[in-house]
Design a protein around this motif. Structure first.
Motif: not given
Length: 660
Positions: A107-118, A198-209
């Motif tokens: 994701a970091h390579e394709l987004m081309g952003t400075d930082v990517t984290y989960l 998210a899976v169904g009604d549950e949020v497991l986390g977030a992905l950031f660029a």
């Protein structure tokens, strides 16, 4: 057709004429180039080919559109390849950490952003912690914890929608946290794009660029990051399902193993129980049962009675048992729970289970723990609990046999004392003649006869006459044996047993006379306040002839004669009664009395003057002096047998006395 075209190829300069074939090749090459490339050369060729200006603009616009489409297709192809690669790794999911790390890197390579984290939800409150990152430079950001309700991460988790900010410092859509703001500033991040996992009604986390400059994220970037987030959510969800499945499988396997252990334990326990039951049917005693348990369990097992005394036939020693108080507490807890209780003292431990009757504790079984592990403990505990039930049956059987035997022997002794049968009838029950008698007041307890008969055993016979027990002993000197039985009865709740032991007798008529005398002795002791002691009948021989057949006469006699003197002693703490007793013991010698009491002769004279002043009679009258002397000696005997505690006048027989 005009001037030649100059083109740079591989570092060499080439010139081509604007021929139709060259123009076509250039148009095709331009459509395949990156956006903006080759447009200058194409414009020059078209101008040299005398193409109309309007047509040149249309052609260049078409080339630019083709370049944009080609670039987008190339980018989409790379994205799809990355997503397909992640999907293949998801299918072969083995190491979740490695899969998620690669996903963030792609994701970091394709987004081309400075930082990517989960970030992953860390606890039940909803805090999010950074788990995987690419492009970060500060270690504190790689393990950043975002509290629930703060920052862009909480906004994404709460709304379950993508969110981005051009400048994080000026973000107003979610509350800031000072710790997060410091970490973001040290990392130099400015713009953020976050999408939920998210899976169904549950949020497991977030992905950031993120970028270290202000940036407006495009819809394509949001879609691309969302696609990676979906894969990451699938990875986390799959890992959780696999973990739950593994845990369920492990739990099922453990339950199966536990069932196997339980069945094996039950089989062993049932075998021991069957062996104990067979032993009971064959007439085994409680001592036999604990011996069998010791052998089968491989540890020492002992039986104790209701008072905590060991029932070992050989020694009866408490060595190897828990402390008496701890044992009593464990028996009480076992009675309440119905199960074996653990007792620990220092480095030792025991299992204790109560042997229960219908309305009382019959005793207990105590097994030393040998540290043989859980399986040994699983066998020992239920085995001991079942053995306690078997022991209760043994106790019931023993009590029933003892009660029948005690009733038979009591009836026989009663008939011999009443003259209903000849003394020869005793030969079938007891080996040897009866040599002494004792009477015991056990407070009217119905079970006292059986308990006393068990304690007397073959040393004599026990019968219940009037409101007390009569023991006919084969022992000529029965004082110690009578005291042992009395102490045993005194341990019954609410019983303060008192016993009188008669002198040796030569035959059955002498035994009958002794029993009658002992019965009178018990009636004589009660008004004097004597309780909880074993005394000799001979001590009262001189005083029976001084009193009527009424038991309270002796107490009234002492009160009537010495009442004022005893009352003076009680109120003033003097020793007038003791002085009077010493005076008569010394042959009415004042000097000898002073020596015996270790006081001056004048003190003795003063005390005697006070005594004769308090008394109503004439000290010169021999008959009155005899009465005073008899009362004084009877009072001293009463004090000696009741532990030396004086009884105030008019209260004889109302105060519990100590043991004589």
């Amino acid at each position: 057709m005009g001037e030649p075209v100059v083109e740079v190829r591989g570092g060499a300069v080439a010139e081509e004429q604007a021929t139709p074939s060259v123009l076509v090749r250039e148009v095709v090459a331009a459509t395949r180039a990156e956006p903006g490339e080759r447009m200058t050369a194409l414009t020059r060729l078209l101008a040299e080919a005398d193409v109309a200006a309007t047509e040149i603009d249309e052609l260049l616009a078409s080339v630019r559109a083709s370049q944009q489409l080609t670039a987008r297709l190339r980018r989409r192809t790379a994205e799809l390849e990355a997503l397909f690669s992640t999907a293949r790794e998801l299918v072969r999911l083995q190491d979740v950490t490695d899969v998620l790390r690669r996903l963030v890197e792609r994701a970091h390579e394709l987004m081309g952003t400075d930082v990517t984290y989960l970030s992953e939800v860390d606890n039940a409150r909803g805090d999010l912690r950074v788990r995987y990152s690419a492009g970060t430079v500060t270690p504190e950001f790689r393990d950043l914890l975002v509290p629930a309700g703060f920052g862009l991460a909480s906004l994404v988790a709460r709304t379950r929608e993508p969110a981005w900010v051009r400048q994080y410092a000026s973000m107003a859509d979610a509350p800031h946290d000072a710790g997060i703001d410091v970490a973001v500033e040290r990392e130099g991040l400015v713009s953020f794009l976050g999408v939920p996992l998210a899976v169904g009604d549950e949020v497991l986390g977030a992905l950031f660029a993120c970028n270290r400059f202000a940036h407006d994220f495009t819809p394509d970037q949001v879609l691309l990051l969302s696609a990676f987030a979906d894969h990451a959510a699938a990875v986390l969800h799959s890992a959780r399902v696999l973990a739950e499945s593994a845990a369920a499988r492990a739990h099922a396997e453990e339950a199966y193993r536990e069932l196997e252990r339980h069945l094996a334990t039950t089989q062993v326990v049932s075998g021991i129980h069957e062996e104990l039951t067979t032993a009971v049917v064959s007439g085994a005693s409680l001592i036999d049962l604990v011996a069998t348990l010791s052998d089968r369990l491989g540890r020492r097992v002992r039986a104790v009675d209701e008072s905590g005394r060991a029932l070992d036939a050989a020694t009866g020693s408490a060595r190897g048992l828990p402390p008496r108080r701890m044992l009593a507490d464990a028996v009480r807890e076992s009675r309440a729970s119905g199960h074996a209780e653990t007792v620990r003292d220092g480095g030792r431990s025991w299992l204790v289970v109560a042997i229960l009757g219908v309305d009382r504790v019959l005793g207990a079984m105590v097994a030393e723990e040998d540290g043989g592990g859980d399986q040994a403990e699983d066998i020992a505990r239920p085995t001991l609990e079942r053995a306690a039930h078997v022991a209760a049956l043994v106790s019931f059987k023993r009590d029933a046999v003892s009660a029948i035997r005690a009733e038979r022997r009591a009836r026989l002794l009663g008939e011999v004392l009443d003259g209903a049968v000849e003394a020869s009838a005793l030969a079938a029950e007891i080996d040897g003649p009866l040599r002494a008698a004792a009477a015991i007041d056990a407070g009217g307890r119905q079970d006292a006869l059986t308990i006393a008969a068990d304690a007397v055993a073959d040393d004599g016979l026990v019968a219940l006459r009037d409101d007390h027990l009569v023991v006919a002993w084969r022992l000529a000197d029965a004082e110690a044996a009578t005291e042992r039985v009395r102490r045993l009865l005194a341990e019954l709740p609410g019983v303060d047993a008192t016993a009188v032991v008669g002198p040796p007798v030569a035959d059955v008529p002498g035994l009958r006379a002794s029993v009658e005398r002992l019965s009178r002795d018990l009636r004589f002791l009660r008004p004097l306040g004597i309780r909880g002691a074993s005394v000799r009948s001979d001590d009262f021989a001189p005083y029976h002839v001084l009193t009527s057949g009424e038991p309270e006469a002796a107490a009234r006699f002492v009160d009537g004669v010495l009442g004022p003197v005893r009352d003076w002693d009680a109120r003033r703490g003097t020793a007038l009664v003791d002085t009077l007793c010493a005076y008569f013991d010394s042959g009415e010698s004042r000097q000898a009395t002073a020596i015996a009491l270790r006081v001056h002769a004048n003190t003795v004279q003063q005390r005697l003057d006070r005594i004769w002043t308090l008394l109503d009679g004439d000290p010169r009258d021999p008959e009155y002096r005899f009465r005073v002397q008899a009362a004084a000696r009877l009072e001293r005997l009463r004090r000696m047998l009741s532990g030396g505690q004086p009884v105030p006048p008019g209260s004889a027989g109302t105060r519990p006395a100590g043991r004589g």
